[in-house]
Write a protein that holds these residues in place. Structure first.
Motif, PDB file in Angstrom:
ATOM      1  N   GLN A 247      72.782  53.451  12.019  1.00  0.00           N
ATOM      2  CA  GLN A 247      73.030  52.225  12.770  1.00  0.00           C
ATOM      3  C   GLN A 247      72.074  52.149  13.956  1.00  0.00           C
ATOM      4  OE1 GLN A 247      77.160  51.508  13.698  1.00  0.00           O
ATOM      5  NE2 GLN A 247      77.680  51.293  11.540  1.00  0.00           N
TER       6      GLN A 247
ATOM      7  N   PRO B 240      79.232  46.718  17.275  1.00  0.00           N
ATOM      8  CA  PRO B 240      78.884  48.145  17.241  1.00  0.00           C
ATOM      9  C   PRO B 240      80.085  49.083  17.335  1.00  0.00           C
ATOM     10  CG  PRO B 240      77.367  46.943  18.655  1.00  0.00           C
ATOM     11  CD  PRO B 240      78.471  45.990  18.306  1.00  0.00           C
TER      12      PRO B 240
ATOM     13  N   LEU C 280      77.008  45.879  10.344  1.00  0.00           N
ATOM     14  CA  LEU C 280      77.189  47.327  10.499  1.00  0.00           C
ATOM     15  C   LEU C 280      78.311  47.858   9.622  1.00  0.00           C
ATOM     16  CD1 LEU C 280      76.956  47.322  14.399  1.00  0.00           C
ATOM     17  CD2 LEU C 280      75.135  47.931  12.793  1.00  0.00           C
TER      18      LEU C 280
END
Length: 281
Positions: free
Chosen positions: A37, A158, A205
């Motif tokens: 990531q 995130p 993500l």
């Protein structure tokens, strides 16, 4: 096509960098995780494209035209959904508000609107429409909301666990949380595999299944309804076909989109799904 147990998939960033990422399957959470990531500092660079439509009001080009056309129809349906769930109007927070179009329609329907959008260009476009957006959810203070929405946003966050806890804390008792995300178990995802446009690495993500969505929140939030997003299978298939063949337009993509929706009538595995949670059920 019979669905198989997800395995690690190598996927290219077709939009910006051309880099490759691996989607690793988490068997406990029943989701795919983009690996590696990008750091929080580098993540914005992966959004720097004129073709990233949700941060612009662009209407030129086939994909932008289709996106904006469907969006105008979808906005009304989204406002109808939140109004039905909440039995009227109230305080609304839209996270990942883009250029503010959803909040504009909600405001016209007497909702007291607030929004979060990290992209400065999108915030500026929203401001011109009379919609003031904050850059960070931490700036929202201690205000509680009757409805919180994330339309194709959760997959971009995130720190997923932190965000889920924050969402719960911002809801009023009996408040509703509405989340729309792609479904990697849909027929179009299985058909296009590494070319499936809704993988959209590394901007996405996390890649959710229906089971993984049920595991994200505490028992205080109960899933009360799941709704399909019928148009997504067509738009995603059109873009996936472009990634797979290089053709900017393909009639085959509409067949795949139609087939995906048809199969989902039995399996409930639509290309994208809206999850409606309620606090304190």
């Amino acid at each position: 096509m019979k669905a198989t147990k997800p395995v690690d998939i190598k996927v290219k960033d077709f939009l910006v960098s051309g880099e490759f990422f691996t989607l690793k399957y988490d068997s406990e959470k029943e989701m795919l995780i983009t690996t590696p990531q990008p750091s929080v500092a580098s993540l914005p660079s992966y959004y720097e494209s004129e073709d990233y439509i949700s941060h612009t009001d662009k209407k030129k080009g086939l994909f932008a035209f289709l996106y904006q056309t469907v969006k105008s129809y979808s906005l009304k349906n989204k406002v109808n959904l939140i109004s039905t769930l909440n039995n009227g109007t109230g305080n609304l927070l839209d996270i990942g508000a883009g250029t503010g179009d959803f909040l504009t329609v909600a405001k016209q329907n007497n909702w007291n609107v607030s929004g979060i959008e990290v992209n400065e260009q999108a915030r500026n476009l929203a401001q011109k429409k009379g919609i003031h957006l904050l850059a960070d959810i931490e700036d929202s203070g201690s205000k509680k909301y009757d409805v919180i929405t994330l339309w194709h946003v959760l997959e971009h966050i995130p720190d997923l666990e932190k965000m889920c806890a924050k969402l719960e804390s911002l809801l009023t008792d009996n408040g509703h949380l509405i989340i729309a995300v792609p479904n990697y178990k849909s027929f179009d995802a299985i058909y296009y595999k590494e070319h499936w446009a809704a993988f959209d690495v590394p901007r996405h993500l996390w890649h959710f299944s229906q089971n993984s969505m049920k595991k994200l929140f505490s028992p205080a939030l109960q899933l009360i309804k799941t709704k399909p997003m019928f148009f997504d299978s067509y738009y995603v298939s059109l873009l996936s076909e472009k990634y797979k063949t290089g053709k900017s337009f393909s009639m085959k993509s509409f067949w795949i989109g139609f087939k995906s929706n048809s199969k989902a009538k039995r399996s409930s595995e639509y290309s994208s799904l809206i999850y409606c949670f309620k606090k304190g059920v």
